[in-house]
Motif scaffolding. Structure first.
Motif, short mmCIF file in Angstrom:
data_model
loop_
_atom_site.label_atom_id
_atom_site.label_comp_id
_atom_site.label_asym_id
_atom_site.label_seq_id
_atom_site.Cartn_x
_atom_site.Cartn_y
_atom_site.Cartn_z
N VAL A 49 -9.21 0.93 1.95
CA VAL A 49 -9.12 -0.34 1.24
C VAL A 49 -9.49 -1.48 2.19
O VAL A 49 -8.97 -1.56 3.30
N THR A 68 -10.84 -5.81 -8.10
CA THR A 68 -11.06 -4.60 -7.31
C THR A 68 -12.35 -3.93 -7.77
O THR A 68 -12.61 -3.83 -8.96
N ALA A 81 -7.17 0.40 -6.94
CA ALA A 81 -7.76 1.13 -5.82
C ALA A 81 -7.47 2.62 -5.95
O ALA A 81 -8.36 3.46 -5.77
N GLU A 100 0.83 -1.20 0.00
CA GLU A 100 0.00 0.00 0.00
C GLU A 100 0.87 1.26 0.00
O GLU A 100 0.63 2.21 -0.75
#
Length: 175
Positions: A40, A88, A121, A27
């Motif tokens: 997320v 996603t 994302a 991330e």
């Protein structure tokens, strides 16, 4: 990032544990390269037959008038879930990433897929991207058709986003 598991016996094995371990670093890597990410939820899935259900249910919560049972009774033509390593989509709180742990054969698969999906994302993270994706979901679930030129433009954008996410998988070597 919130991390949870679904459909695993005994915690999901070494790839599930590995994904949990590297997720915060992945991330940060994507954030440092591309910019901010929304909230997320990383869901590590142990049953490849359930990806459609997991993603569809998250999407259905955003679409008033869509019953998750009805949504899960059909498979969208743009899904390829049994073979996929991950997927996603937007959900109520930000973005849902589902990783298909049983499809992964190497730690490299986990790293690259996690980076790939985190790029998605980021792509879905701002309000205008989220609103446009919600409009697309209304279209694919038969609630409100998109104009043909808007649909074509969005599908082209999806392809461009996919190319960007594949291109970013090399970042996973830094994990």
């Amino acid at each position: 990032m919130r991390i949870s598991t679904a459909r695993f016996l005994f915690g999901g094995g070494r790839f599930s544990k590995y994904a949990k371990t590297i997720a915060p670093d992945a991330e940060k890597l994507v954030h440092d390269k591309f910019g901010s990410l929304p909230a997320v939820h990383l869901l590590l899935n142990g049953d490849t037959s359930q990806m459609d259900h997991l993603v569809n249910t998250g999407e259905a919560q955003l679409l008033p008038g869509i019953n998750p049972t009805q949504v899960n009774a059909v498979s969208r033509p743009d899904r390829h879930s049994r073979r996929a390593f991950g997927q996603t989509s937007i959900d109520r709180n930000g973005v849902l990433i589902v990783l298909q742990i049983p499809n992964m054969r190497h730690e490299r698969d986990v790293r690259e897929t996690l980076v790939h999906e985190l790029v998605h994302a980021h792509q879905l993270g701002d309000r205008s991207a989220r609103d446009l994706h919600l409009q697309y979901l209304r279209h694919v679930w038969g609630q409100q058709p998109m104009k043909p030129n808007t649909l074509s433009a969005y599908e082209l954008l999806i392809d461009q986003r996919e190319a960007e996410a594949y291109g970013a998988e090399d970042l996973a070597a830094q994990l």
